[in-house]
Design a protein around this motif. Structure first.
Motif, mmCIF file in Angstrom:
data_model
loop_
_atom_site.group_PDB
_atom_site.id
_atom_site.type_symbol
_atom_site.label_atom_id
_atom_site.label_comp_id
_atom_site.label_asym_id
_atom_site.label_seq_id
_atom_site.Cartn_x
_atom_site.Cartn_y
_atom_site.Cartn_z
ATOM 1 N N GLU A 41 67.914 81.576 68.932
ATOM 2 C CA GLU A 41 67.485 80.259 68.440
ATOM 3 C C GLU A 41 67.098 79.298 69.555
ATOM 4 O O GLU A 41 66.495 78.257 69.306
ATOM 5 N N THR A 42 67.446 79.637 70.830
ATOM 6 C CA THR A 42 67.154 78.723 71.939
ATOM 7 C C THR A 42 66.541 79.507 73.098
ATOM 8 O O THR A 42 66.644 80.741 73.165
ATOM 9 N N GLY B 109 62.763 73.157 68.232
ATOM 10 C CA GLY B 109 63.090 72.682 69.574
ATOM 11 C C GLY B 109 62.167 73.185 70.662
ATOM 12 O O GLY B 109 62.183 72.660 71.777
#
Length: 347
Positions: free
Chosen positions: A16-17, A41
């Motif tokens: 996710e990052t 993000g």
């Protein structure tokens, strides 16, 4: 589900990052990375840039996204992303993945071949340099032996024969002694020429003086004038660069005698501007035919090219039918530039 329907076994890891992505790449080996263009993000381009700056071995990277516009898709491909697929065409995903993996495998093989070729070329250049240094050292040793031993002996014998010529009362003895003196003079001249070819002592006076000496000899043999353009002051060069420049000028002038005897003028230009030594020898003869430049046994020019590489430089030969021939040696005098040229970054 698309991959399952296509019958392709797979394991999926989701991150996710960006940090999680880089960590996963450190801990696992992946066949392909798949990302939406706009993620929470960050974007797929952010992920691609993060992987690139981390200097990891990048697996194929496929963007699977909604419509992002043709310009964005083209930009993504130009930046190295393997492929772009619309989610509306997700049925094509197995094919796109297989194509990306095959392409990346071929790319890796090509990169490995390039690395091996670079290593091979570097080793060949090192070997050539070593051989060249050995040859020059041997040449210098032979030159010294000729000068100190043979030259000294010939001079002593000539002195004795000259004494006999002056003091012998027998005319036949005088005639034979004089013939011996003449033959010794010829042998001493030949020794001087051999020593000059082995290790030109004139280089001790600098490359400018050495080239002037070559030009004077060329004009004396061919009656063709040589115009020299060079700095008035002596150019400070490493001995290996000085010798490479001297041999280049020597071979170029020899080629003019062999292949362009109709030349009516030769121009030699020597400069050391902007940290690069440049030596150009140009004639106005008929010009070397192109097939001659490509001849497998054109060892003279190939030898000069290899010699130029050993000092971090390069050599260019240009010839136009009826327009003369120009040989240009360029050698970066800055060590960093020379190293870059050796690795093929020079033109």
């Amino acid at each position: 589900m698309t991959l399952q329907r296509a019958g392709r076994p797979f394991e999926l890891k989701r991150v996710e990052t960006l940090e999680a992505l880089l960590q996963a790449l450190d801990e696992h080996s992946f066949d392909v990375l798949i990302a939406d263009y706009n993620l929470a993000g960050f974007t797929a381009l952010d992920a691609w840039n993060a992987i690139g700056t981390s200097q990891r071995d990048t697996p194929p990277f496929v963007v699977l996204s909604g419509a992002i516009g043709e310009a964005a898709a083209v930009n993504a491909i130009r930046r190295g992303i393997s492929d772009y697929l619309l989610k509306d065409d997700i049925a094509k995903l197995p094919h796109v993945i297989a194509r990306a993996i095959d392409f990346r495998s071929a790319q890796r093989a090509r990169e490995q071949a390039d690395r091996e070729l670079a290593v091979s070329e570097r080793r060949l250049a090192e070997l050539t340099e070593h051989l060249q240094q050995s040859i020059e050292q041997e040449r210098a040793a032979i030159s010294r032996e000729i000068h100190d031993d043979i030259g000294g002996s010939l001079a002593a014998v000539k002195f004795d024969l000259a004494w006999i010529v002056r003091h012998a009362e027998n005319e036949e003895m005088q005639r034979h002694a004089q013939a011996g003196v003449d033959m010794l003079r010829h042998a001493m001249d030949a020794s001087q020429r051999i020593m000059m070819n082995l290790r030109p002592p004139v280089l001790e006076q600098g490359i400018g003086a050495a080239i002037q000496w070559l030009a004077d000899n060329f004009t004396r043999r061919t009656a063709t004038p040589v115009r020299i353009l060079a700095p008035a002051e002596r150019i400070a060069l490493p001995p290996t660069v000085e010798l490479a420049a001297y041999r280049t000028a020597q071979e170029a002038l020899t080629n003019i005698i062999k292949h362009a005897p109709e030349s009516t003028e030769v121009r030699i230009e020597l400069t050391d501007g902007e940290g690069v030594l440049t030596l150009e020898i140009a004639d106005n003869g008929a010009g070397l035919p192109a097939q001659m430049l490509d001849k497998p046994r054109a060892f003279g020019l190939r030898g000069l090219q290899e010699r130029a590489r050993t000092v971090g430089g390069w050599m260019d030969v240009s010839a136009r039918p009826g327009g003369g021939t120009s040989i240009i040696l360029s050698v970066p005098l800055d060590p960093a530039s020379a190293a870059a040229a050796t690795e093929g970054e020079a033109p």
